[in-house]
Design a protein around this motif. Structure first.
Motif, PDB file in Angstrom:
ATOM      1  N   ALA A   1      17.353 -35.171  11.790  1.00  0.00           N
ATOM      2  CA  ALA A   1      18.335 -35.486  10.334  1.00  0.00           C
ATOM      3  C   ALA A   1      19.709 -35.714  10.920  1.00  0.00           C
ATOM      4  O   ALA A   1      20.539 -36.056  10.038  1.00  0.00           O
ATOM      5  N   GLN A   2      20.334 -35.767  12.220  1.00  0.00           N
ATOM      6  CA  GLN A   2      21.452 -36.058  12.799  1.00  0.00           C
ATOM      7  C   GLN A   2      22.065 -37.163  12.282  1.00  0.00           C
ATOM      8  O   GLN A   2      21.389 -38.146  12.758  1.00  0.00           O
ATOM      9  N   ARG A   3      23.084 -37.190  11.891  1.00  0.00           N
ATOM     10  CA  ARG A   3      23.945 -38.419  11.582  1.00  0.00           C
ATOM     11  C   ARG A   3      25.095 -38.721  12.299  1.00  0.00           C
ATOM     12  O   ARG A   3      25.672 -37.493  12.544  1.00  0.00           O
TER      13      ARG A   3
END
Length: 496
Positions: free
Chosen positions: A119-121
């Motif tokens: 989910a890293q942005r």
């Protein structure tokens, strides 16, 4: 007895045959033999990890693939759970019921950090003018993880899962007393498909630990251990501007107000004091009890301590096992004698428990309760790291907070009250990295774990830990059609 080897390459100490016997703390019997690695072995392990980082597939792997592999690791740990429970119980002496409860949660950390990775942005930052500004996170490189004897696999999993999710390679140095589940986990990682050289284990004592903290190619150290070891490691890492996370000592205050049922609070206090035979940095060790319920609390806690079943940690009915070593047992019993000499009253324990013949060489200490202690006593100020609870009376709320904060440490704290406002006020005023209200020692993968003052620096677990295993690069892109001409007729003052 079994022979266990590490996953580092053959090194001088292996060739020379230097080894260490691993003991079962319940019987003092030798259960395994591992290499006693030296600074040269650590250098070889770091070189292997660095090669895997610089030329191996792990840091370059697509994030979704790395996350998927970590999920497979979690599944593999679950598939091997019974073997791991029993191995850790035999190696560090915690009752099998405790070990099963704790290690059953280890897969959660790999799944949590795999989820954070997926989910890293990358942030896009605001800026004036024709610019697109964004950030990228990059792995640090080789990370060193130094783990203690009390929770070897869980504490390793917290840091290891975050380090691997970010694409780092790792050298692990477990406690010289409890390396067995770490070595077993390294095998599981290799069998699951973690590439060669990504995770390396060195076994040994102080020489190996110091060599890892001082190694110029190690970009971050995560250490759980004593305050003095953490201080030395912090100096070593600061000298080369490496990162450092340290979870160190504690002298956890548990504040009990007179609006609670003292028997209920004492039962909760017993869990905080005697879980893992008191060998936990957040063990409830200073019980600050309001005078209105003080006598009843002491009686209830002493009664509960006297009924705790001490014995063979492999048996499901056992509630408390041995401490880790003869040295630790002797340190604890010496501090108990000091408490008596300084005037504290023994309300329970203080002796060697009655044990069957096969356990009489083990490292056992009876659950011990001191009453009528004062804040200046050694047992009220020093970390004992054993099954010893010290009960001290207080008068009002301000008195309780001042006493709770009157210590070098600031890792954890507990508050027992039915007054909601008071619960939040006191939790806010106590100087500690973690505070539990009407409970103790509860943890989640999302819960940042770490203290203040001499209890350490940084956080283990949570997004704080995940993010600290990477560094941030900011990229500024000019999107205007016109070129930059600083020395022309219309300089762009935003460049100044």
């Amino acid at each position: 007895m079994t022979s266990v080897t590490s996953v580092t390459p053959t090194a001088p100490s292996d060739a020379a045959g230097q080894t260490r016997d691993i003991l079962d703390p319940a019987t003092a019997a030798v259960i395994a033999t591992v290499p006693e690695h030296t600074a040269a072995d650590v250098d070889a392990a770091v070189a292997r990890a660095r090669a895997a980082f610089e030329s191996g597939p792990w840091p370059q792997m697509v994030r979704s693939q790395r996350a998927k592999l970590l999920l497979r690791v979690a599944d593999a740990i679950e598939d091997n759970s019974e073997r791991l429970f029993r191995l850790e119980t035999r190696n560090n002496g915690r009752p099998i019921t405790e070990t099963r409860a704790q290690l059953s949660r280890v897969p959660e950390w790999f799944r949590y950090n795999a989820g954070l990775l997926a989910a890293q942005r990358n942030a896009v930052l605001p800026g004036d003018g024709p610019y697109l500004i964004y950030q990228r996170r990059r792995p640090l490189g080789v990370c060193g993880i130094i783990t203690p004897f009390n929770h070897p696999m869980l504490i390793l999993a917290r840091s290891l899962s975050a380090a691997l999710a970010n694409g780092n390679t790792v050298v692990v140095k477990p406690s010289e007393l409890t390396p067995l589940t770490t070595l077993a986990l390294a095998d599981i990682l290799a069998d699951t498909g973690v590439p060669d050289g990504v995770v390396n284990v060195v076994t040994g004592a102080r020489e190996a630990g110091v060599a890892l903290t001082e190694h110029p190619d190690v970009a971050k150290i995560t250490l759980t251990g004593g305050t003095e070891a953490g201080r030395s490691a912090s100096v070593a890492t600061a000298a080369r501007f490496a990162r450092m996370t340290a979870e160190l000592g504690g002298k956890t205050p548990v504040v009990v107000f007179d609006d609670v049922d003292p028997t209920v609070a004492a039962e909760g206090a017993a869990f905080s004091a005697f879980i893992a035979a008191g060998q936990s940095c957040v063990a409830g060790s200073r019980f600050l009890v309001q005078r209105g319920v003080y006598a009843e609390f002491v009686d209830a806690l002493a009664a509960r301590a006297a009924t705790i079943r001490v014995g063979d940690p492999a048996l499901p009915e056992t509630q408390m096992g041995p401490v880790i070593s003869a040295r630790q047992r002797d340190k604890i019993t010496a501090l108990i004698r000091t408490g008596v000499d300084e005037g504290a009253r023994l309300a329970a324990g203080g002796t060697t428990p009655d044990l069957p013949p096969e356990l009489r060489d083990g490292f056992f200490v009876a659950p011990t309760v001191f009453a009528d202690a004062t804040m200046d006593m050694t047992v009220a100020r020093e970390e004992i790291f054993g099954p010893v609870a010290v009960v001290i009376p207080f008068d009002g709320e301000a008195d309780a907070v001042a006493m709770a904060n009157d210590n070098l440490y600031g890792l954890g704290a507990g508050v027992w009250t039915t007054d909601v406002g008071r619960a939040h006020r006191v939790a806010d005023d106590i100087i500690a990295g973690m505070v539990w209200i009407n409970d103790h020692h509860r943890l989640e993968p999302s819960l940042p774990w770490g203290g203040v003052k001499e209890s350490g620096t940084g956080k283990d677990a949570g997004t704080e830990s995940f993010d600290d295993f990477s560094w941030v690069k900011t990229v500024v892109v000019r999107t205007a059609a016109t070129p930059v001409d600083w020395y022309g007729t219309s300089p762009d003052t935003r460049l100044n």
